[in-house]
Design an enzyme around this catalytic site. Structure first.
Site, PDB file in Angstrom:
ATOM      1  N   MET A   1      38.104  78.609  75.504  1.00  0.00           N
ATOM      2  CA  MET A   1      37.037  77.609  75.438  1.00  0.00           C
ATOM      3  C   MET A   1      35.661  78.245  75.653  1.00  0.00           C
ATOM      4  O   MET A   1      34.707  77.929  74.948  1.00  0.00           O
ATOM      5  CB  MET A   1      37.274  76.499  76.470  1.00  0.00           C
TER       6      MET A   1
ATOM      7  N   VAL B   1      36.311  78.139  83.409  1.00  0.00           N
ATOM      8  CA  VAL B   1      37.299  79.080  83.951  1.00  0.00           C
ATOM      9  C   VAL B   1      38.657  78.379  83.991  1.00  0.00           C
ATOM     10  O   VAL B   1      38.784  77.231  83.558  1.00  0.00           O
ATOM     11  CB  VAL B   1      36.900  79.597  85.367  1.00  0.00           C
TER      12      VAL B   1
ATOM     13  N   GLU C   1      42.040  76.316  84.707  1.00  0.00           N
ATOM     14  CA  GLU C   1      42.155  74.931  85.195  1.00  0.00           C
ATOM     15  C   GLU C   1      42.825  74.908  86.576  1.00  0.00           C
ATOM     16  O   GLU C   1      44.008  74.566  86.713  1.00  0.00           O
ATOM     17  CB  GLU C   1      42.949  74.111  84.158  1.00  0.00           C
TER      18      GLU C   1
ATOM     19  N   LYS D   1      37.837  76.662  90.635  1.00  0.00           N
ATOM     20  CA  LYS D   1      36.621  75.973  90.163  1.00  0.00           C
ATOM     21  C   LYS D   1      35.663  75.753  91.332  1.00  0.00           C
ATOM     22  O   LYS D   1      34.455  75.980  91.212  1.00  0.00           O
ATOM     23  CB  LYS D   1      36.969  74.635  89.501  1.00  0.00           C
TER      24      LYS D   1
ATOM     25  N   SER E   1      39.506  69.710  81.726  1.00  0.00           N
ATOM     26  CA  SER E   1      40.077  68.628  80.923  1.00  0.00           C
ATOM     27  C   SER E   1      40.812  67.619  81.797  1.00  0.00           C
ATOM     28  O   SER E   1      41.204  66.573  81.316  1.00  0.00           O
ATOM     29  CB  SER E   1      41.004  69.182  79.850  1.00  0.00           C
TER      30      SER E   1
ATOM     31  N   HIS F   1      33.111  67.828  78.715  1.00  0.00           N
ATOM     32  CA  HIS F   1      34.429  68.146  78.187  1.00  0.00           C
ATOM     33  C   HIS F   1      34.443  68.267  76.664  1.00  0.00           C
ATOM     34  O   HIS F   1      34.429  67.258  75.950  1.00  0.00           O
ATOM     35  CB  HIS F   1      35.426  67.068  78.666  1.00  0.00           C
TER      36      HIS F   1
ATOM     37  N   GLU G   1      33.089  64.578  76.011  1.00  0.00           N
ATOM     38  CA  GLU G   1      33.131  63.562  77.063  1.00  0.00           C
ATOM     39  C   GLU G   1      32.201  64.031  78.185  1.00  0.00           C
ATOM     40  O   GLU G   1      32.357  65.137  78.696  1.00  0.00           O
ATOM     41  CB  GLU G   1      34.546  63.437  77.637  1.00  0.00           C
TER      42      GLU G   1
ATOM     43  N   ASN H   1      42.227  61.689  77.329  1.00  0.00           N
ATOM     44  CA  ASN H   1      43.563  62.055  77.806  1.00  0.00           C
ATOM     45  C   ASN H   1      44.247  60.899  78.520  1.00  0.00           C
ATOM     46  O   ASN H   1      45.469  60.794  78.538  1.00  0.00           O
ATOM     47  CB  ASN H   1      43.490  63.280  78.718  1.00  0.00           C
TER      48      ASN H   1
HETATM   49  P1  NAI Z   1      41.515  80.556  79.351  1.00  0.00           P
HETATM   50  O1  NAI Z   1      42.619  80.946  80.249  1.00  0.00           O
HETATM   51  O2  NAI Z   1      41.583  80.929  77.926  1.00  0.00           O
HETATM   52  O3  NAI Z   1      40.149  81.155  79.931  1.00  0.00           O
HETATM   53  C1  NAI Z   1      39.775  81.106  81.273  1.00  0.00           C
HETATM   54  C2  NAI Z   1      38.831  82.246  81.532  1.00  0.00           C
HETATM   55  O4  NAI Z   1      38.284  82.108  82.836  1.00  0.00           O
HETATM   56  C3  NAI Z   1      39.528  83.618  81.509  1.00  0.00           C
HETATM   57  O5  NAI Z   1      38.812  84.487  80.653  1.00  0.00           O
HETATM   58  C4  NAI Z   1      39.434  84.086  82.948  1.00  0.00           C
HETATM   59  O6  NAI Z   1      39.328  85.495  83.080  1.00  0.00           O
HETATM   60  C5  NAI Z   1      38.177  83.390  83.392  1.00  0.00           C
HETATM   61  N1  NAI Z   1      38.014  83.295  84.844  1.00  0.00           N
HETATM   62  C6  NAI Z   1      38.942  83.089  85.787  1.00  0.00           C
HETATM   63  N2  NAI Z   1      38.353  83.080  87.007  1.00  0.00           N
HETATM   64  C7  NAI Z   1      37.042  83.280  86.829  1.00  0.00           C
HETATM   65  C8  NAI Z   1      35.922  83.384  87.687  1.00  0.00           C
HETATM   66  N3  NAI Z   1      36.052  83.283  88.980  1.00  0.00           N
HETATM   67  N4  NAI Z   1      34.702  83.586  87.132  1.00  0.00           N
HETATM   68  C9  NAI Z   1      34.559  83.683  85.796  1.00  0.00           C
HETATM   69  N5  NAI Z   1      35.596  83.614  84.937  1.00  0.00           N
HETATM   70  C10 NAI Z   1      36.806  83.406  85.458  1.00  0.00           C
HETATM   71  O7  NAI Z   1      41.344  78.981  79.538  1.00  0.00           O
HETATM   72  P2  NAI Z   1      40.755  77.912  78.516  1.00  0.00           P
HETATM   73  O8  NAI Z   1      41.830  77.359  77.693  1.00  0.00           O
HETATM   74  O9  NAI Z   1      39.556  78.488  77.876  1.00  0.00           O
HETATM   75  O10 NAI Z   1      40.309  76.745  79.506  1.00  0.00           O
HETATM   76  C11 NAI Z   1      39.156  76.826  80.282  1.00  0.00           C
HETATM   77  C12 NAI Z   1      38.774  75.453  80.778  1.00  0.00           C
HETATM   78  O11 NAI Z   1      38.561  74.594  79.676  1.00  0.00           O
HETATM   79  C13 NAI Z   1      39.819  74.767  81.625  1.00  0.00           C
HETATM   80  O12 NAI Z   1      39.186  74.024  82.629  1.00  0.00           O
HETATM   81  C14 NAI Z   1      40.527  73.851  80.645  1.00  0.00           C
HETATM   82  O13 NAI Z   1      41.106  72.722  81.257  1.00  0.00           O
HETATM   83  C15 NAI Z   1      39.360  73.432  79.797  1.00  0.00           C
HETATM   84  N6  NAI Z   1      39.725  72.971  78.460  1.00  0.00           N
HETATM   85  C16 NAI Z   1      40.669  73.622  77.727  1.00  0.00           C
HETATM   86  C17 NAI Z   1      41.009  73.172  76.465  1.00  0.00           C
HETATM   87  C18 NAI Z   1      42.023  73.901  75.653  1.00  0.00           C
HETATM   88  O14 NAI Z   1      42.440  73.366  74.621  1.00  0.00           O
HETATM   89  N7  NAI Z   1      42.415  75.101  76.029  1.00  0.00           N
HETATM   90  C19 NAI Z   1      40.384  71.957  75.890  1.00  0.00           C
HETATM   91  C20 NAI Z   1      39.350  71.392  76.720  1.00  0.00           C
HETATM   92  C21 NAI Z   1      39.074  71.875  77.969  1.00  0.00           C
END
Ligand code: NAI
Length: 738
Positions: free
Chosen positions: A353, A429, A431, A436, A458, A479, A491, A529
Site C-alpha cells: 500500500m 505499516v 496491520e 501503529k 483497514s 483508507h 474512506e 468492510n
Molecule cells: P505490507 O506488509 O505490504 O507493508 C507494510 C510495510 O510496513 C512493510 O514494508 C514494513 O517493513 C513496514 N513497516 C513495519 N514496521 C514499520 C515501522 N515501524 N516504520 C516504518 N515501516 C514499517 O502491508 P500492506 O498490505 O501495504 O498494508 C499496510 C497497511 O495498509 C495496513 O494497515 C493494511 O491494513 C492497510 N491496507 C491494506 C490493504 C491491502 O489490500 N493490502 C488495503 C487497504 C489498507
C-alpha cells in the site's frame, strides 16, 4: 436577434461589430472572420441546456443572413472548458420516450443549421469537449484543438445510460470510420487533443505552449486559409488519408457486418447484458451507416427516446448526481473551515500500500517521502511505485518523460529525516495496533504541530491509534483500497477526537488525488468492510447449506457485482478476511460470527489468490474452482436441498441492505449517498442499480421489510430488520427525495 442582445463595441476595439446575448457573444473582425463565443458566466462549465440551445438556434438563423462573413469560429469563453455536454437535469426529468426523441431531433436540427451555414465553420476547442459539445463541433466543417491538461474529447453518453443523440452516432463514424468511432462511443471513452488529431476528429492540433489567448488568432488564421480552396481540399485529403486503412474493411458490407458483430460480442462481454446504452449506440451506428445523414439522425433520435426513460438511465444519472454532491461536500456539515493545502507528504511503510500511495501522490505531482525500517523494505516500495508508473506508460496514459519527472518526486529514508516540513503523513505499516501506536508516537515528535496524521488501516480503531499521541484531534483514518491507483474510493474515518479541521483537510486532499472521499465514523470495519464482511460470510453460510462455490459467485456476477463474494475473499486474502471477520464479530457479537468454513480454509493455509489457492486455484493468470475445498469442508456442510439463483441473490443482497441501513441508523455516515458511494466506488456494486440504498428504495422499503422478516424466519435473527427500516416503511419515507 433577441431583445437582450445589445451592442458591445467598447470591449472589442479590434472588432467591427459585436453583439451579446445571454450565453453567446458574436464578434466580427475586419478580416471577415466572426467569432461566436459561448460563456455561461454564472457557471464553471458551459452546458447545452434547452435555453442555451434556443439562443444558439436564433444566432444561427441570424448568421445565415449575414453577408460580410467569410468564416465563423465557434469557441468558448472559458479557458478550460469548451462544452461539457447537455444538461443532465433535463435528461433526468424525461419520462416519455417520445419526448426524448423530440429533444434529440431539436438538437440535431439546430446543429444541422451550423453545417448548412454558407461559409466554413470552425470549432476552436480548448478544455473539455464532450457529449453535446463534441456533437456541436462535429457539425462544424473543421475543428482545431489545443493540447491542454483539460482538453478531453469524446462522447461519454453511454455512461449516463443514453446514446449521443445530437448526431454523434452518425457524424463521428462518417468522419473517422466505423471502428474508431465505436471504440470511442461504446465505452464512452475520452481522448486528448493529440490523439483526437491522430484519429482525425480534429484537423489541426495546437501545441501546449501555444498561448491561450492566441487560440483566437490561430483560429482566425486557419479560417482565412480555408478561403483558399486548395488549402481546404488539402485538409480534407489529410482527413481521408487518416481513414484509409480502416476503410478497407469498412468499404464492403461483409466487412462491416463482421465489424459490428465483433463490437457487439465485445460489448456484451463488457456489460454482461446489464447496460442497454452501448448496444443501442451500436445499433444506431449500424443502422444509420450507409444511409443518408437525415435517415441516420432519425434512427438515432428514436433509439435515444427508447433509452432515456429506462431505469438504468435514471440510476446512472443518480450516480452522476451522487458524485457531484460528494465533490461539493467538504466532509463536515455547514462548516466555514478552510482546508489546509497539502504540499509535502510523508508515507510510513513502503509495502504494497505504501508504495502504491507514493506512486499516486507523485502521479499528482506531489513530493513524497517514504519511510520504512530498512533499505530492502524501502526498495520494495520504490519498485512497486515504478511498476505502476511503467504500466501507465505501457498503456499510453503517461509519456516516458513525464513518468521520469514524476518518479523523481519520490524519495526514501530509514529514519525520519526530511519529515519536519510535512503537511500530511499517511501511515501504511503492518496491520498491528502496537506497531501503529509506536509509529504514531514517534512521528508526532518529528513533524510540525499542525501536520495531519493519517492511517491507512483497514480495520483498526482510529480512536485507539490516536490515543498514542498528544494531539489526537489531528489523527484521522485515510483508507485507500487496493490497487490504490485504480480504486476511486477513500474512506475518511473520524476517531472520537478527530477535529473538523483535520477532516476538511483530509477530504480536500483526497479530492486533490482524484479520489472520491466519504466520511465515516470510527466503528469496526468502518463502512465498506462492515457491509462486505457479513456479505462474504453469508456466502460461506450458503456453502454450509450445500450451495456450490460457482453457483454462489455466478449468482452475484449475474446480479451485476464485478466478482462473486468467494472470489472476492480470495482476492482480499483469506487470512486478511478472517482477521477482519474476527474484528467484526468482536464489535457486533454473534450477528457477525464468521462461518467455520472461512476459519477452516484459513487453518489450511489457503491465502487466496496471493498464495495461489483459496476457493479457487490460480495458475497462469487463470482460475478454476478448487474441488479439494469440498473435501476440506465436508463435515461443515449439509444438504438442505437446492438453492435457486434468486434465493442466493436475495440472501446476499439483503445481508448488504440490512447492514447499509444499520450504518445509517447508527449515524456512521451523514447521508444515504455515502453508503451508496462506498458500495459503488469501493466494491463495484452495480452502478446500473443506482447504489445499495437506492436499489432498496427501488424495490420499495415495505418490500424490503417483508423480505427481511421472511429471511429472519427462514435463516435466523441475523436478518432481523433494522428499526430505521421499520419506521421508514411505516411512514412511507424514502432514502432519496426524488
Ligand atoms: P505490507 O506488509 O505490504 O507493508 C507494510 C510495510 O510496513 C512493510 O514494508 C514494513 O517493513 C513496514 N513497516 C513495519 N514496521 C514499520 C515501522 N515501524 N516504520 C516504518 N515501516 C514499517 O502491508 P500492506 O498490505 O501495504 O498494508 C499496510 C497497511 O495498509 C495496513 O494497515 C493494511 O491494513 C492497510 N491496507 C491494506 C490493504 C491491502 O489490500 N493490502 C488495503 C487497504 C489498507
Amino acid at each position: 436577434m433577441t431583445e437582450d442582445v445589445k451592442q458591445d463595441t467598447k470591449t472589442m476595439e479590434e472588432s467591427i461589430r459585436a453583439k451579446k446575448g445571454k450565453a453567446f457573444k458574436l464578434t466580427e473582425r475586419e478580416s471577415g472572420v466572426a467569432f461566436l463565443e459561448l460563456n455561461l458566466e454564472e457557471q464553471k462549465v458551459n452546458i447545452l441546456s434547452s435555453e442555451v440551445m434556443t439562443e444558439l438556434d436564433k444566432w444561427l438563423d441570424e448568421l445565415r443572413t449575414y453577408t460580410g462573413i467569410k468564416a465563423l469560429v465557434i469557441l468558448s469563453g472559458k479557458e478550460d472548458n469548451f462544452i461539457a455536454g447537455a444538461d443532465v437535469g433535463e435528461i433526468k426529468d424525461i419520462v416519455d420516450p417520445e419526448e426524448g426523441t423530440q429533444k434529440a431531433k431539436m438538437g440535431q436540427a439546430i446543429f444541422q443549421k451550423i453545417y448548412d451555414l454558407p461559409f466554413p465553420v470552425i470549432a476552436a476547442i480548448q478544455g473539455t469537449c464532450v457529449g453535446g459539445g463534441l456533437e456541436l463541433a462535429l457539425a462544424c466543417h473543421f475543428r482545431l484543438a489545443k493540447i491542454h491538461p483539460k482538453t478531453k474529447i469524446g462522447l461519454p453518453e453511454v455512461k449516463l445510460g443514453i446514446l449521443p443523440g445530437f448526431g454523434g452516432t452518425q457524424r463521428l463514424p462518417r468522419l473517422i470510420g466505423i471502428q474508431r468511432a465505436l471504440r470511442l462511443i461504446l465505452p464512452g471513452k475520452l481522448v486528448d487533443a493529440k490523439y483526437a488529431g491522430k484519429l482525425g476528429i480534429v484537423d489541426k492540433v495546437l501545441p501546449l505552449d501555444y498561448p491561450g489567448s492566441f487560440i483566437k488568432a490561430a483560429a482566425e488564421e486557419f479560417a482565412l486559409s480555408m478561403q483558399q480552396s486548395f488549402l481546404r481540399s488539402a485538409y480534407e485529403k489529410k482527413r481521408n488519408a487518416k481513414r484509409l486503412h480502416a476503410i478497407l474493411l469498412e468499404s464492403n458490407s461483409l466487412g462491416q457486418k463482421f465489424l459490428f458483430k465483433q463490437a457487439r460480442k465485445r460489448t456484451l462481454k463488457n456489460t454482461k447484458g446489464h447496460y442497454p446504452a452501448p448496444l443501442k449506440a451500436l445499433e444506431s451506428v449500424e443502422k444509420g451507416y450507409g444511409k443518408s445523414l437525415q435517415e441516420g439522425l432519425e434512427i438515432e433520435a428514436k433509439l435515444l427516446g427508447e433509452l432515456i426513460t429506462t431505469d438504468v438511465c435514471k440510476n446512472l444519472i443518480s450516480i452522476y448526481y451522487l458524485n457531484e454532491a460528494l465533490k461539493k461536500d467538504p466532509g463536515v456539515e455547514k462548516t466555514k473551515l478552510q482546508h489546509v493545502e497539502v504540499k509535502n507528504v510523508g508515507v510510513l511503510g513502503a509495502g504494497l500500500m505504501g508504495g502504491g500511495i507514493a506512486q499516486l501522490l507523485a502521479y499528482h505531482d506531489l513530493p513524497v517521502r517514504m519511510k520504512d525500517i530498512d533499505d530492502a523494505a524501502l526498495n520494495a516500495g520504490f519498485q512497486k511505485a515504478e511498476r505502476v508508473f511503467q504500466k501507465a506508460v505501457e498503456k499510453k496514459k503517461l509519456s516516458r518523460r513525464d513518468m521520469k519527472r514524476k518518479y523523481t518526486l519520490i524519495s526514501g529514508t530509514t529514519d525520519y529525516s526530511g519529515f519536519s516540513n510535512m503537511d500530511f503523513v499517511i501511515e501504511a505499516v503492518v496491520e498491528n495496533m502496537d506497531v501503529k501506536k509506536q509509529v504514531f508516537s514517534e512521528i508526532e515528535e518529528k513533524v510540525g504541530e499542525n501536520t495531519v496524521l493519517a492511517s491507512n488501516t483497514s480495520s483498526l480503531s482510529i480512536t485507539e491509534i490516536a490515543s498514542a499521541v498528544k494531539k489526537p484531534e489531528r489523527v484521522i483514518g485515510f483508507h485507500f483500497f487496493n490497487p490504490v491507483h485504480r480504486m476511486p474510493l477513500v474512506e475518511i474515518i473520524r476517531g472520537q477526537k478527530t477535529s473538523d479541521q483535520a477532516t476538511v483537510t483530509a477530504v480536500a486532499f483526497a479530492k486533490r488525488l482524484g479520489k472520491i472521499p466519504i466520511v465515516v465514523k470510527n466503528s469496526p470495519g468502518f463502512l465498506v468492510n462492515r457491509i462486505l464482511g457479513p456479505y462474504i460470510n453469508e456466502a460461506a453460510l450458503l456453502l454450509e447449506e450445500g450451495a456450490k462455490i460457482m453457483e454462489v459467485d455466478k449468482a452475484m456476477v449475474e446480479f451485476g457485482m464485478p466478482m462473486g463474494p468467494l472470489h472476492l475473499l480470495d482476492e482480499v486474502g483469506i487470512d486478511v478476511g478472517y482477521e477482519v471477520s474476527k474484528i467484526l464479530q468482536k464489535g457486533f457479537e454473534n450477528r457477525m460470527a464468521p462461518s467455520r468454513i472461512i476459519e477452516r480454509l484459513n487453518e489450511d493455509g489457503r491465502l487466496g489468490k496471493k498464495g495461489g489457492q483459496g476457493f479457487y486455484i490460480y495458475e497462469n493468470k487463470s482460475k478454476e474452482v478448487d474441488t479439494a475445498v469440498y473435501d476440506l469442508i465436508k463435515d461443515l456442510t449439509r444438504s438442505d436441498g437446492e438453492l435457486s439463483k434468486e434465493e442466493i441473490q436475495e440472501r446476499l443482497v439483503f445481508t448488504m441492505i440490512k447492514e447499509g441501513i444499520l450504518c445509517l441508523e447508527e449515524n456512521l455516515v451523514r447521508h444515504p449517498r455515502d453508503v451508496d458511494a462506498g458500495l459503488v466506488f469501493g466494491t463495484g456494486f452495480p452502478p446500473f442499480r443506482g447504489g445499495l440504498l437506492r436499489y432498496a428504495q427501488s424495490l420499495g422499503l415495505k418490500t424490503c421489510l417483508d423480505k427481511l422478516k421472511g429471511l429472519t424466519e427462514k435463516c435466523g435473527p441475523r436478518f432481523e430488520p433494522p428499526e430505521l427500516l421499520q419506521k421508514m416503511a411505516e411512514n412511507d419515507e424514502t432514502f432519496y427525495e426524488d
